[in-house]
Design an enzyme around this catalytic site. Structure first.
Site, PDB file in Angstrom:
ATOM      1  N   TYR A 285      25.962-116.265 -68.605  1.00  0.00           N
ATOM      2  CA  TYR A 285      25.178-115.134 -69.094  1.00  0.00           C
ATOM      3  C   TYR A 285      23.943-115.635 -69.841  1.00  0.00           C
ATOM      4  O   TYR A 285      22.854-115.069 -69.710  1.00  0.00           O
ATOM      5  CB  TYR A 285      26.020-114.227 -69.999  1.00  0.00           C
ATOM      6  CG  TYR A 285      27.076-113.458 -69.253  1.00  0.00           C
ATOM      7  CD1 TYR A 285      26.745-112.357 -68.474  1.00  0.00           C
ATOM      8  CD2 TYR A 285      28.415-113.827 -69.316  1.00  0.00           C
ATOM      9  CE1 TYR A 285      27.710-111.642 -67.775  1.00  0.00           C
ATOM     10  CE2 TYR A 285      29.388-113.126 -68.624  1.00  0.00           C
ATOM     11  CZ  TYR A 285      29.027-112.036 -67.863  1.00  0.00           C
ATOM     12  OH  TYR A 285      29.988-111.335 -67.168  1.00  0.00           O
TER      13      TYR A 285
ATOM     14  N   ARG B 177      23.306-110.234 -74.302  1.00  0.00           N
ATOM     15  CA  ARG B 177      24.013-108.956 -74.109  1.00  0.00           C
ATOM     16  C   ARG B 177      23.322-108.090 -73.068  1.00  0.00           C
ATOM     17  O   ARG B 177      23.959-107.386 -72.295  1.00  0.00           O
ATOM     18  CB  ARG B 177      24.143-108.207 -75.427  1.00  0.00           C
ATOM     19  CG  ARG B 177      25.158-108.847 -76.336  1.00  0.00           C
ATOM     20  CD  ARG B 177      25.323-108.068 -77.600  1.00  0.00           C
ATOM     21  NE  ARG B 177      26.196-108.797 -78.503  1.00  0.00           N
ATOM     22  CZ  ARG B 177      27.065-108.227 -79.297  1.00  0.00           C
ATOM     23  NH1 ARG B 177      27.171-106.922 -79.328  1.00  0.00           N
ATOM     24  NH2 ARG B 177      27.826-108.959 -80.071  1.00  0.00           N
TER      25      ARG B 177
ATOM     26  N   CYS C 272      26.257-110.117 -59.069  1.00  0.00           N
ATOM     27  CA  CYS C 272      26.698-110.247 -60.457  1.00  0.00           C
ATOM     28  C   CYS C 272      27.959-111.100 -60.570  1.00  0.00           C
ATOM     29  O   CYS C 272      28.255-111.621 -61.647  1.00  0.00           O
ATOM     30  CB  CYS C 272      26.899-108.869 -61.086  1.00  0.00           C
ATOM     31  SG  CYS C 272      28.032-107.798 -60.194  1.00  0.00           S
TER      32      CYS C 272
END
Length: 164
Positions: free
Chosen positions: A104, A118, A135
């Site tokens: 991420y 985030r 993803c």
């Protein structure tokens, strides 16, 4: 008018919703259309009808699962969101290569906002076109799977398929 088809894959049934031009507007490892339609931006939504011919998309999916891991790159997607960062992150996500998952944090850097970890995770969570905007190729910092709307078993299968 939207068209959809559910096709069998090694990861389970994949339902694909396409628009008038054949661009994928929603996709997920489910047979339930009602799980996909709410993911489509209101400006792109509409009534969906089943169709055995949704264009070349199904051939690209078959090729992907038969080993041509770049076959999905040729599939057009039609995604829209209210946020500029997520829209950009979805475009960047399509550049993550099969067999080369990122964290991420790395994804946030790729999207041009290193502090937006985030936000990067939110882009993954809100992705309406699973598989085509990959993803599943985004992992936690420690390399663990993190989340996946269609289940961690499917995410692991996809990553293993791409690593082979």
């Amino acid at each position: 008018m939207l068209k959809y088809q559910t096709m069998p894959t090694p990861a389970g049934p994949l339902t694909i919703v396409v628009g008038e031009t054949g661009g994928v507007r929603a996709a997920g490892f489910t047979e339930r259309l009602d799980e996909l339609l709410p993911l489509i931006h209101p400006a792109l939504s509409g009534q969906a009808v089943p169709d055995d011919d949704i264009g070349p998309v199904t051939g690209h999916v078959r090729s992907y699962f038969e080993g041509d891991l770049t076959a999905l790159d040729a599939v057009a997607v039609e995604q829209r969101t209210g946020g500029e960062f997520i829209a950009h992150a979805w475009q960047v996500m399509r550049d993550i290569k099969p067999g080369s998952p990122v964290t991420y944090s790395q994804f946030a850097v790729m999207a041009g906002r290193p502090a937006a970890v985030r936000g990067a995770a939110a882009a993954c969570a809100r992705n309406p076109v699973a598989l085509f905007t990959p993803c599943h190729r985004v992992l936690r910092l420690d390399g663990s799977l993190g989340g996946y709307r269609w289940g961690l078993t499917v995410k692991r299968l996809l990553l293993d398929h791409e690593a082979a």
